[in-house]
Design an enzyme around this catalytic site. Structure first.
Site, mmCIF file in Angstrom:
data_model
loop_
_atom_site.group_PDB
_atom_site.id
_atom_site.type_symbol
_atom_site.label_atom_id
_atom_site.label_comp_id
_atom_site.label_asym_id
_atom_site.label_seq_id
_atom_site.Cartn_x
_atom_site.Cartn_y
_atom_site.Cartn_z
ATOM 1 N N LYS A 284 48.302 45.129 44.695
ATOM 2 C CA LYS A 284 47.956 46.653 44.863
ATOM 3 C C LYS A 284 47.174 46.937 46.163
ATOM 4 C CE LYS A 284 47.680 46.761 39.820
ATOM 5 N NZ LYS A 284 46.836 46.698 38.510
ATOM 6 N N GLN B 250 40.188 46.680 37.070
ATOM 7 C CA GLN B 250 41.331 45.714 36.721
ATOM 8 C C GLN B 250 40.969 45.126 35.488
ATOM 9 O OE1 GLN B 250 44.052 44.372 37.865
ATOM 10 N NE2 GLN B 250 45.215 44.047 36.358
ATOM 11 N N ASP C 22 44.924 55.228 36.786
ATOM 12 C CA ASP C 22 45.961 54.250 36.229
ATOM 13 C C ASP C 22 45.915 54.485 33.760
ATOM 14 O OD1 ASP C 22 46.237 51.618 36.189
ATOM 15 O OD2 ASP C 22 44.458 51.037 36.213
#
Ligand code: NAP
Length: 295
Positions: free
Chosen positions: A53, A97, A120
């Site tokens: 990412k 994460q 997200d």
């Protein structure tokens, strides 16, 4: 003959579109999109995902910040870092994460992320906005799948879409998105899971079959209707002595026997996977441009 839905190529196209927009922002002296990622612990897969990412951010010209924390960090410390990033006007998007260590509440952490920075799309606010079909950040994997359906002009209206798997990050949002009154969307959706009876017969009625259950090669040719569109979200490393690495990547669908029955199918690797990062970058761009939550 089936169409292979090329997520790798499509994701590169999206990244080029994003890079062009960033170049324009730079020329005009605007704010460069900035993504922050928090990584807790040393899980190998998580490190790989976060690394990819951050690298993709560089590729499109974004700024990025990686906050690494030890696996034994306290929940309070992690929450404090989230609060700091929430309050930092330089940072447009924040991802934490997953998975987190067991002593940390994913709910508490997710709930604290400012919806305006939740690229997200995991916060309750943004999941709710998605369900209401309001502007929001749709979580990256479902967003990527919708984008593939759109760019490959796969008709979805009035089709029967069967989703296998009901996780919060893939199956559930997919079922909501496919049922919304949008294009792609307007499908008649059946959401299936581990308690579903006679899954094979249900899957066989699907015009569009979206598979996200996390079992390698689970979907076989006898479960798929002739001419169906199959989206394989699963990703697994399986041993392969013929490869230098000693493994190969496979999906939840037995590609070789299923593909000839399909009108279109995503491969693994190179299907849904690459789209996930492209979608995250796109959401970060929207956040920087304040396109979802206008001040
Ligand atoms: P997950 O959280 O483990 O959820 C799996 C879902 O599948 C659950 O709803 C489970 O049902 C259902 N399921 C399990 N066994 C089943 C069976 N035999 N029949 C029907 N349903 C069954 O998985 P996930 O996070 O959604 O991930 C699924 C797969 O996608 C994994 O391989 C993951 O690595 C991959 N993935 C890929 C990407 C990408 O970017 N390409 C992103 C995310 C995930 P219950 O709810 O009843 O337990």
């Amino acid at each position: 003959m089936f169409t292979t839905i090329n997520g790798k190529k499509t994701s590169e196209e999206i990244k080029s579109e994003i890079a062009a927009r960033v170049a324009k922002i730079k020329r005009e002296g605007g704010k460069i999109p900035h993504l922050a990622a928090i990584l807790v612990g040393n899980d190998g897969a998580s490190q790989t995902y976060v690394g990819a990412k951050v690298k993709s951010c560089e590729q499109v010209g974004f700024e990025s910040t990686l906050v690494r924390m030890d696996a034994d960090v306290t929940e309070e410390e992690l929450l404090r870092v989230v609060e700091d990033i929430n309050a930092n006007p330089e940072i447009d998007g924040l991802i934490v994460q997953l998975p987190l260590p067991k002593h940390i509440s994913v709910e508490k952490v997710t709930n604290l992320i400012k919806p305006e920075k939740d690229v997200d799309g995991f916060t309750p606010t943004n999941v709710g906005r998605m369900a209401l079909n309001w502007p929001t950040y749709v979580s990256a994997t479902p967003f990527g799948i919708m984008e593939l359906l759109k760019r490959y002009q796969i008709p979805t209206s009035g089709k029967h879409c069967v989703v296998i798997g009901r996780s919060h990050i893939v199956g559930s949002p997919m079922s909501i998105l496919m049922a919304r009154n949008t294009d792609p969307g307007n499908a008649t959706v059946t959401l299936t899971h581990s308690r579903t009876k006679d899954l094979a017969s249900i899957a066989k009625t699907a015009d569009i079959l979206i598979v996200a259950l996390g079992k390698p090669g689970f979907v076989t040719a006898d479960m798929v209707k002739e001419g169906a569109v199959v989206i394989d979200v699963g990703i697994h490393r399986v041993p392969d002595a013929s490869k230098k690495s000693g493994f190969k990547l496979v999906g939840d669908v037995l590609f070789d026997e299923v593909a000839p029955k399909c009108s279109a199918i995503t491969p693994v690797p190179g299907g849904v996977g690459p789209m996930t990062i492209a979608s995250l970058l796109y959401n970060t761009l929207l956040a920087a441009e304040q396109q979802v939550y206008r001040p």
